[in-house]
Design an enzyme around this catalytic site. Structure first.
Site, PDB file in Angstrom:
ATOM      1  N   GLU A 168     -63.045  25.042 107.211  1.00 24.41           N
ATOM      2  CA  GLU A 168     -64.191  24.145 107.031  1.00 24.41           C
ATOM      3  C   GLU A 168     -64.974  24.080 108.338  1.00 24.41           C
ATOM      4  O   GLU A 168     -64.393  23.871 109.409  1.00 24.41           O
ATOM      5  CB  GLU A 168     -63.662  22.742 106.662  1.00 24.41           C
ATOM      6  CG  GLU A 168     -64.752  21.713 106.567  1.00 24.41           C
ATOM      7  CD  GLU A 168     -64.222  20.282 106.409  1.00 24.41           C
ATOM      8  OE1 GLU A 168     -63.025  20.082 106.132  1.00 24.41           O
ATOM      9  OE2 GLU A 168     -65.033  19.351 106.593  1.00 24.41           O
ATOM     10  N   GLU A 215     -75.335  23.699 117.528  1.00 23.00           N
ATOM     11  CA  GLU A 215     -74.010  24.042 118.074  1.00 23.00           C
ATOM     12  C   GLU A 215     -73.114  24.773 117.087  1.00 23.00           C
ATOM     13  O   GLU A 215     -72.098  25.334 117.482  1.00 23.00           O
ATOM     14  CB  GLU A 215     -73.295  22.827 118.684  1.00 23.00           C
ATOM     15  CG  GLU A 215     -73.162  21.615 117.819  1.00 23.00           C
ATOM     16  CD  GLU A 215     -74.238  20.578 118.115  1.00 23.00           C
ATOM     17  OE1 GLU A 215     -74.092  19.867 119.101  1.00 23.00           O
ATOM     18  OE2 GLU A 215     -75.216  20.507 117.355  1.00 23.00           O
ATOM     19  N   LYS A 275     -82.533  15.013  93.278  1.00 19.51           N
ATOM     20  CA  LYS A 275     -83.456  15.976  93.879  1.00 19.51           C
ATOM     21  C   LYS A 275     -82.700  17.158  94.484  1.00 19.51           C
ATOM     22  O   LYS A 275     -81.833  16.976  95.346  1.00 19.51           O
ATOM     23  CB  LYS A 275     -84.294  15.286  94.961  1.00 19.51           C
ATOM     24  CG  LYS A 275     -85.314  14.312  94.384  1.00 19.51           C
ATOM     25  CD  LYS A 275     -86.358  15.116  93.642  1.00 19.51           C
ATOM     26  CE  LYS A 275     -87.473  14.267  93.080  1.00 19.51           C
ATOM     27  NZ  LYS A 275     -88.377  15.064  92.228  1.00 19.51           N
ATOM     28  N   LYS A 310     -81.409  24.657  88.696  1.00 16.92           N
ATOM     29  CA  LYS A 310     -82.249  24.983  89.860  1.00 16.92           C
ATOM     30  C   LYS A 310     -81.402  25.499  91.003  1.00 16.92           C
ATOM     31  O   LYS A 310     -81.762  26.474  91.673  1.00 16.92           O
ATOM     32  CB  LYS A 310     -82.993  23.721  90.322  1.00 16.92           C
ATOM     33  CG  LYS A 310     -84.332  23.570  89.666  1.00 16.92           C
ATOM     34  CD  LYS A 310     -85.105  22.452  90.348  1.00 16.92           C
ATOM     35  CE  LYS A 310     -86.145  21.928  89.381  1.00 16.92           C
ATOM     36  NZ  LYS A 310     -86.574  20.585  89.694  1.00 16.92           N
ATOM     37  N   CYS A 336     -48.988   0.095 116.492  1.00 13.61           N
ATOM     38  CA  CYS A 336     -49.250   0.504 117.863  1.00 13.61           C
ATOM     39  C   CYS A 336     -49.824  -0.640 118.706  1.00 13.61           C
ATOM     40  O   CYS A 336     -49.090  -1.529 119.100  1.00 13.61           O
ATOM     41  CB  CYS A 336     -50.131   1.753 117.871  1.00 13.61           C
ATOM     42  SG  CYS A 336     -50.024   2.603 119.436  1.00 13.61           S
ATOM     43  N   HIS A 385     -47.226   5.501 114.475  1.00 15.49           N
ATOM     44  CA  HIS A 385     -48.263   5.476 113.432  1.00 15.49           C
ATOM     45  C   HIS A 385     -47.715   6.062 112.129  1.00 15.49           C
ATOM     46  O   HIS A 385     -47.959   7.230 111.833  1.00 15.49           O
ATOM     47  CB  HIS A 385     -49.470   6.309 113.870  1.00 15.49           C
ATOM     48  CG  HIS A 385     -50.191   5.751 115.042  1.00 15.49           C
ATOM     49  ND1 HIS A 385     -51.309   4.969 114.922  1.00 15.49           N
ATOM     50  CD2 HIS A 385     -49.947   5.846 116.361  1.00 15.49           C
ATOM     51  CE1 HIS A 385     -51.732   4.621 116.130  1.00 15.49           C
ATOM     52  NE2 HIS A 385     -50.918   5.154 117.025  1.00 15.49           N
ATOM     53  N   GLU A 443     -48.699   5.772 109.264  1.00 14.30           N
ATOM     54  CA  GLU A 443     -49.751   6.134 108.292  1.00 14.30           C
ATOM     55  C   GLU A 443     -50.007   7.639 108.239  1.00 14.30           C
ATOM     56  O   GLU A 443     -50.428   8.172 107.215  1.00 14.30           O
ATOM     57  CB  GLU A 443     -51.056   5.385 108.587  1.00 14.30           C
ATOM     58  CG  GLU A 443     -51.685   5.626 109.946  1.00 14.30           C
ATOM     59  CD  GLU A 443     -51.133   4.710 111.031  1.00 14.30           C
ATOM     60  OE1 GLU A 443     -50.091   4.069 110.795  1.00 14.30           O
ATOM     61  OE2 GLU A 443     -51.735   4.645 112.122  1.00 14.30           O
TER      62      GLU A 443
HETATM   63  N1  GLN Z   1     -53.921   1.051 123.774  1.00 18.59           N
HETATM   64  C1  GLN Z   1     -52.528   1.048 123.454  1.00 18.59           C
HETATM   65  C2  GLN Z   1     -51.758   2.086 124.266  1.00 18.59           C
HETATM   66  O1  GLN Z   1     -52.357   2.987 124.795  1.00 18.59           O
HETATM   67  C3  GLN Z   1     -52.298   1.284 121.966  1.00 18.59           C
HETATM   68  C4  GLN Z   1     -52.710   2.632 121.505  1.00 18.59           C
HETATM   69  C5  GLN Z   1     -52.859   2.729 120.002  1.00 18.59           C
HETATM   70  O2  GLN Z   1     -52.999   1.724 119.313  1.00 18.59           O
HETATM   71  N2  GLN Z   1     -52.881   3.954 119.483  1.00 18.59           N
HETATM   72  O3  GLN Z   1     -50.561   2.001 124.351  1.00 18.59           O
END
Ligand code: GLN
Length: 552
Positions: A154, A163, A201, A237, A395, A521, A523
């Site tokens: 992509e 660029e 369009k 079109k 975090c 994280h 997620e």
């Molecule tokens: N600012 C915080 C750190 O650097 C948390 C970083 C974050 O939330 N990804 O530890």
């Protein structure tokens, strides 16, 4: 043999080209093919780690940390990549390598460092062939290492951007160098709806196709992004002006459940068409599993209300993986997610404003950097702890929860992170030891996948159902063990650490309710049918809390 698919964008960016690319990959997976993706980002940053999420959207973190080493004496660690990889990983269910994100910064840096090394002695170093050769080499390197059947690339931005020119030129050359049936070009373009005449369009898209053609690139498929499915005359079109048969032009309308997009493409028979033009055997797609996943999202009966206080609330893309992880956990608990972003700056001005949190079933405190809006975020953590509202801090959100605990339970007035207040009397969150000597900003945080050891008798361990997991990190600061020890005597539990036991990876409240903070994280590892265990536990608690609230 690899089939190379290139995806370009027309008219404007931000129309969901990443999800479209991932959905096209999914069509091949439905047919049993191995799919990998590359994202080209034409900006000069080496990676997006130094970009503001409001401007650019979320920074995605991979499990792998890749060593970018264009010449012997130069190397950088990369794990921060474009947010589109979130869509690729969520749709395709595969972990991608940071090597699959090619930026102009990396390409130019490689060529210039090689020039200094004397690799091109005697020759003028130029965009063509040196930059374009480097781009083609990077694409082929992914094909060689990952050996997919299908490699989708992509190109970020919009056709016509200055660029992106070298990348489009490299693709033109690439198509000439490969067999005709081994490359496909898909142009994803935006089709606006004009209220005054109540019509879609096609003209802007015609122009963008012409710009593409002017660069020697003929698209094989046009995907029209619009609010509604494309009208018949618009399809006609676009096919006429793009030199394409009608079946090569398809609609990509707004939909409620993004995971439905591959099925919508399948309905327009583009999967078979892609196989036909690339000389792949026509196979019956296996759609049942994906259909069941989509139905989870559509059939969810309950509604869970989650508040997300934070700073980057202006554009939803800043926290797209968090939203998706919440959505995965909700759908897998039979609920639809209703999420409300809460700007924390007003909470700092008006003490009554915190009451807004009353109507929610759970609070998620986001990752972040810097000091703006943080006092308000700390207040929301304090509120959750006091009221027993299910709470998940990610975090920065975990660090702020710790600060709230130190202030309100331990009585450490003015406790803070040195990131927010370098002169705090109680630096309860401070730089990681290895970060002290680091001065430069790009790719220097503690990044990528690390082992997390989960403590017995913790909610976190219960959520994961095992004692050790790998999660993804991106931070410079951490909870100071010295203060965590004191906090442990006052009702806080350190529920996870790193392998050495020195870095605190998660904390939770030793109480009956779900108040959890994770330094990592989760997620980024959540998938539509395999929600992150932490998010799942949080949503289940939020639904429980909602029922207990309603029965009072
Ligand atoms: N600012 C915080 C750190 O650097 C948390 C970083 C974050 O939330 N990804 O530890």
């Amino acid at each position: 043999m690899v089939k190379y698919i290139f995806v370009t964008g027309g008219v404007m960016s931000g129309v969901g080209k990443g999800v479209t690319t991932a959905s096209i990959g999914k069509l091949f997976q439905f047919r049993g093919y191995n799919v990998e993706a590359i994202k080209i980002d034409p900006y000069l940053n080496v990676d997006p780690g130094t970009l503001n999420p409001i401007e650019h959207g979320e920074v995605y973190i991979t499990e792998e940390v890749w060593e970018f080493k264009p010449v012997e004496e130069f190397s950088l660690k990369i794990s921060e990549i474009d947010q589109d990889f979130g869509s690729y990983e969520r749709f395709l269910g595969e972990n991608m390598s940071p090597e699959q994100n090619i930026t102009s910064g990396q390409v130019y840096l490689s060529v210039i460092l090689k020039e200094r090394e004397g690799k091109f002695l005697g020759r003028t170093t130029q965009i063509i062939p040196h930059i374009t050769d480097e781009i083609k080499r990077r694409i082929r390197q992914v094909a060689m290492k990952k050996k997919p059947d299908i490699l989708i690339t992509e190109v970020g931005g919009t056709v016509g951007d200055i660029e992106a020119m070298p990348f489009l030129e490299a693709i033109r050359q690439f198509r000439l160098e490969e067999k005709k049936e081994d490359t496909i070009l898909i142009h994803v373009t935006y089709v606006p709806f004009l209220d005054t005449v109540q019509q879609q369009k096609s003209k802007p898209s015609q122009h963008s196709v012409r710009t593409l053609q002017g660069m020697g690139l003929q698209p094989d498929i046009i995907v029209g992004r619009a609010k509604k499915p494309l009208a018949k005359d618009v399809l006609q079109k676009l096919s006429l002006y793009s030199n394409l048969p009608p079946e090569a032009v398809i609609s990509n309308p707004d939909i409620e459940v993004v995971y439905e997009l591959p099925l919508l493409f399948e309905k327009q028979k583009i999967g078979d068409y892609l196989c036909r033009i690339s000389n792949l055997p026509i196979k019956e797609p296996e759609l049942d599993e994906w259909r069941n996943i989509v139905n989870l999202y559509k059939d969810a009966k309950e509604v869970v209300h989650i508040a997300v206080p934070g700073k980057y609330t202006q554009i939803v893309d800043s926290y797209i993986s968090i939203q998706e992880a919440l959505r995965h956990a909700s759908a897998c608990s039979g609920a639809k997610l209703k999420l409300q972003w809460i700007d924390t700056e007003p909470l700092e001005r008006d003490p009554k404003a915190i009451e807004i949190l009353k109507k929610f079933d759970g609070i998620l405190l986001t990752p972040g950097f810097g000091s703006r809006g943080t006092e308000g975020m700390i207040q929301t953590a304090e509120y959750a702890t006091k009221e027993g509202v299910p709470y998940l801090g990610i975090c920065f959100g975990c660090q702020l929860f710790f600060i709230a605990f130190c202030r309100s339970v331990l009585g450490l007035t003015g406790a803070n992170s040195t990131e927010i207040d370098p002169n705090t009397p109680y630096p309860v969150v401070d730089l990681l030891p290895e970060q002290r000597a680091i001065k430069s900003k790009g790719g220097t945080m503690r990044l990528g996948g690390h082992k997390v050891l989960l403590m017995e008798n913790s909610r976190l361990r219960e959520a994961y159902g095992k004692s050790e997991v790998v999660e993804r990190f991106r931070h410079r600061y951490h909870i100071m063990p010295k203060y965590a020890e004191i906090a442990e005597d006052a009702g806080l539990k350190v529920s996870a650490t790193d392998e050495t036991g020195k870095i605190i990876n998660a904390i939770e409240l030793n109480k009956n309710f779900f108040i959890v903070g994770v330094q990592f994280h989760p997620e980024f590892k959540s998938r539509p049918n395999l929600p992150s265990p932490v998010y799942l536990a949080f949503i289940k608690e939020a639904l429980k809390y909602q029922k207990s609230k309603n029965s009072c």
